[in-house]
Design an enzyme around this catalytic site. Structure first.
Site, PDB file in Angstrom:
ATOM      1  CG  ASP A 117       0.232   5.316  -9.167  1.00 38.51           C
ATOM      2  OD1 ASP A 117       0.433   5.468 -10.384  1.00 38.51           O
ATOM      3  OD2 ASP A 117       0.399   4.214  -8.598  1.00 38.51           O
ATOM      4  CG  ASP A 163      -2.543   3.853 -10.737  1.00 40.62           C
ATOM      5  OD1 ASP A 163      -2.785   4.723  -9.875  1.00 40.62           O
ATOM      6  OD2 ASP A 163      -2.065   2.742 -10.450  1.00 40.62           O
ATOM      7  CD  GLU A 183      -4.091   1.000  -7.238  1.00 40.89           C
ATOM      8  OE1 GLU A 183      -4.205   1.240  -6.023  1.00 40.89           O
ATOM      9  OE2 GLU A 183      -3.742  -0.112  -7.690  1.00 40.89           O
ATOM     10  CG  HIS A 231       3.862   1.785 -10.111  1.00 41.67           C
ATOM     11  ND1 HIS A 231       2.875   2.647  -9.655  1.00 41.67           N
ATOM     12  CD2 HIS A 231       4.858   1.827  -9.197  1.00 41.67           C
ATOM     13  CE1 HIS A 231       3.259   3.169  -8.499  1.00 41.67           C
ATOM     14  NE2 HIS A 231       4.463   2.699  -8.202  1.00 41.67           N
ATOM     15  CG  HIS A 234      -1.575  -3.323  -7.179  1.00 37.50           C
ATOM     16  ND1 HIS A 234      -1.761  -2.066  -6.634  1.00 37.50           N
ATOM     17  CD2 HIS A 234      -0.370  -3.761  -6.720  1.00 37.50           C
ATOM     18  CE1 HIS A 234      -0.704  -1.758  -5.883  1.00 37.50           C
ATOM     19  NE2 HIS A 234       0.136  -2.761  -5.923  1.00 37.50           N
ATOM     20  CG  HIS A 294      -4.136  -0.380 -12.574  1.00 36.84           C
ATOM     21  ND1 HIS A 294      -3.226   0.553 -12.997  1.00 36.84           N
ATOM     22  CD2 HIS A 294      -5.066  -0.441 -13.578  1.00 36.84           C
ATOM     23  CE1 HIS A 294      -3.570   1.033 -14.188  1.00 36.84           C
ATOM     24  NE2 HIS A 294      -4.677   0.436 -14.556  1.00 36.84           N
ATOM     25  CG  ASP A 349       0.258   2.765 -13.288  1.00 35.20           C
ATOM     26  OD1 ASP A 349       0.853   3.187 -12.282  1.00 35.20           O
ATOM     27  OD2 ASP A 349      -0.521   1.795 -13.267  1.00 35.20           O
ATOM     28  CG  ASP A 372       0.566  -1.685 -12.784  1.00 39.10           C
ATOM     29  OD1 ASP A 372       1.390  -1.606 -11.855  1.00 39.10           O
ATOM     30  OD2 ASP A 372      -0.450  -0.972 -12.847  1.00 39.10           O
TER      31      ASP A 372
END
Length: 321
Positions: free
Chosen positions: A246, A244, A289, A136, A151, A111, A134, A138
């Site tokens: 994830d 992302d 990712e 996360h 990332h 990312h 995401d 980030d």
């Protein structure tokens, strides 16, 4: 067929960003070629898009650089020179794509590549809003990052939070840092560092976690996020989406670098992309990712890559009926 207000001619460029230097697990650089092997380019053409491929990074060269650049460190921050170099090349490639009024679909890679893609999109569309999909946030700064993996820091660079603070670190000075806190919204968060939580609160950034999705439902959360990044002076706010994989639960997308249980269902993840397509205001898309090397079984590779491709197809107009 979806009317993309900013791309009447339906021309897109697949920008391949096979970069793994923003984190510690090799294999994520294979994401772009796996998505192409899965037939993504042909699928997008069948949706009515004219396509081309842009390759600003050489995969083999950058794998070699990631392995060899062991001295590329700033405190605990890993590979800042390499991340700065690679993201600037991606930035220039996406800038070129946008200058020709083509839609950039950037396939990562980790990312960190969004430092380049989002910066280029904001140059072209200064009033654009960013949806960061995401698990996360980030948004760690160079000071707050617990891992040193960049990332986990792209949003802080896009906001200019690191600018002018580290005289000896010049590799990411090129980043314009034009993103405003009121022009980004998160969807799908469920693993946020304490330093990130503090930044989100201090800047008043709209962040919708899995709690909000459970409470209000995915459609309401999407509408709230779109409202949060809306330009009050424009009827059609350009939308940048950095997605992302994830954000989707590892039950559906297992081959990714930092999986967190309790995420979006696959249908919620695809509905999100479908809803963005429906607005007609999408101007740039990242899908990042996917890491085939982290799969335990072949089916994990297939599930993850097919999900990444489906996100791109749905964002670019594929519908169930």
């Amino acid at each position: 067929m979806t009317d993309y207000k900013y791309y009447k001619d339906r021309q897109l460029s697949l920008v391949l960003a096979p970069f793994s230097g923003g984190q510690g697990k090799l294999g994520v650089e294979k994401g772009p070629k796996y998505m192409l092997k899965h037939g993504l380019q042909k699928d997008l053409e069948e949706l009515g898009w004219g396509t081309e491929i842009q390759s600003p990074l050489d995969e083999e060269e950058y794998v070699k650089k990631v392995k060899e650049n062991t001295q590329d460190q700033f405190g605990i921050i890993k590979r800042p020179q390499l991340v700065g170099e690679a993201t600037e090349l991606i930035y220039k490639s996406v800038t070129d794509v946008l200058s020709r009024d083509r839609f950039p679909v950037t396939l990562g890679g980790d990312h960190s590549i969004a430092i380049g893609t989002v910066s280029a999109a904001l140059d072209k569309h200064p009033n654009a809003g960013l949806l960061w999909i995401d698990a996360h946030a980030d948004i760690n700064t160079l000071e707050s990052s617990p891992s040193g993996n960049l990332h986990g820091c792209p949003v802080s660079f896009l906001l200019g939070l690191n600018k002018g603070k580290h005289e000896s670190l010049k590799s990411l000075d090129w980043v314009p840092g034009k993103l405003k806190p009121n022009k980004i919204a998160y969807i799908g968060l469920r693993d946020v560092d304490s330093g990130e939580r503090k930044i989100l609160k201090e800047l008043g950034i709209k962040a919708f976690s899995m709690y909000h999705i459970d409470r209000y439902g995915i459609n309401t959360v999407i509408e709230m996020a779109l409202e949060a990044i809306k330009d009050p002076e424009s009827e059609n706010t350009p939308i940048i989406c950095s997605y992302d994989v994830d954000s989707i639960d590892p039950l559906f997308v297992p081959a990714t670098g930092t999986p967190v249980r309790g995420g979006l269902t696959l249908r919620e993840g695809l509905f999100l992309a479908e809803r963005l397509a429906e607005t007609g205001n999408l101007i740039s898309l990242d899908v990042v990712e996917c890491n085939p090397d982290l799969a335990i079984q072949d089916i994990h590779v297939s599930n993850t890559i097919s999900a990444g491709c489906a996100i791109a197809r749905c964002a670019l107009g594929e519908t169930l009926l």
